[in-house]
Design a protein around this motif. Sequence first.
Motif: not given
Length: 367
Positions: A2-4, A114-116, A121-123, A159-166
Motif C-alpha cells: 500500500a501507499r502509506v 487529504q492523504a486519500r 491508501d492509509y495514514v 469511526t469505522q471509516e477512520q479505523l479502516g484507513g489507519t
Amino acid sequence: MARVMVAMSGGVDSSVAALLLLQQGHEVAGVTLKLHDGREAGEKSTRTCCSLDDIDDAKRVAGTLGIAHYVFNYEDAFVEQVIDPFVRTYCLGQTPNPCILCNRFIKFDKLLVQARALGFDYVATGHYAGIRQDEDGRRILTKPKDLAKDQTYFLYAMTQEQLGGTLFPLHALIKGEARRLAAAHGLITARKRDSQDICFIPDGDHGRFIDAMTDGAGGDFVDAEGNRLGTHRGIWHYTIGQRRGLGLGGLTEPLYVVDIRHEENQVVLGPPSALFSEALQADHLNWIRPLTQGQSMRVNAKIRAAHTPAPARVTLLPDETAEVVFDEAVRAVSPGQAVVFYDGDDVAGGGTITDRTKIQHGRTQAL
C-alpha cells in the motif's frame, strides 16, 4: 503493498512507524503537521510535539530513511477545532483533553481526507494501539502489547471509516524495542524524550495561557454550603480533585476542589470524601461496538488517561447520552474529560463526561 502517509511528529515512535512500514514493503511518505509555532507561551520545551524543531527532526529522519517528507499547515483548523474548544471548556469549569480533539478532528479526519486525495491508501501514526476485525467484519480498536504505553484512551472517537484507513505499526512493540530499532538504523530521534506537555503550551501552564485569551476574572472559593473561604484566580486554573496551588492558608484540614460552578464563578472546596462518585453521565458518544437505546453493557470504564479502568455498567439512554454506574465509587470524576469503555482489551466506545452523580433510592442524581 500500500501507499502509506506517516504522520511524523519528530519523535521516536512515529520515526519507527515509518521504518517498520518500509521494512514491510510499503510505499511510504512522511508528513509533519504545522499546528502552531511551539513558542506561544514564551518558552521552548523539549516535552511537546509539533514545534518547528520537531519538523526539522522529522525531515532529517525522512532523509535517513530515503522517503519524501511534507509539511501540511493546519494552524487555522487546529485553532478552531482544538485550541478554541480547549479554552471554552476550561472557562465553563470543565477539564478538556486536547489530544483527543486533535486525534478526532485533525489527525484522523483532516489528514486522512487529504492523504486519500493525494492517492494514499492509509495514514499511519506512532500511537501504541492496535486495530483488528471482529467476526462481523467491524474494525475494533484494541490495546497494544506495551500496556504501559497504551494510547487507546485518546483514540476512542475514531469511526469505522477512520479505523479502516489507519495503520498503527507499533501495536506489537515494547517502547524499549522501538528505541533500539531507531538507534540501530541511525535515526536521530532514538534518544529523544517523549512529549508529555500540551503541545501548544510549552511551559505547561494552561492557566496562564488561558489568562492571556480571556477577559474572565477571579471569584470565590466556597464550601458546599456556599460559605466563602477565599479568592480564586479564575475557574480555568482548577480541576476536580486538585489540592495544590489553591493559595489558601490557615486551613485546619486538607481541602480539595470538589466542584466548579461556572455560572456563579465559584470553586467549591471540600474534604477528600466529597470527591467520590457512584455514577456519571456522558454525551458526544462514539460506539466502536454498537449499543442500542435502552441496552446496557458491562465494561471497565476509564475516566482519565492515568486512571485504572473500573468495573461498571453503561446504559445508552433515549436522548443518546450514556449513564455509567460503577461497582464501587470512583475518585475525581471531572466533567469535560473522556470516559472510555473497555471490553477486555477492546475499546467498546466512549464519550465526554457531563455530570457526576450519586445513587439514591435506586436512581442516579446529580451531585
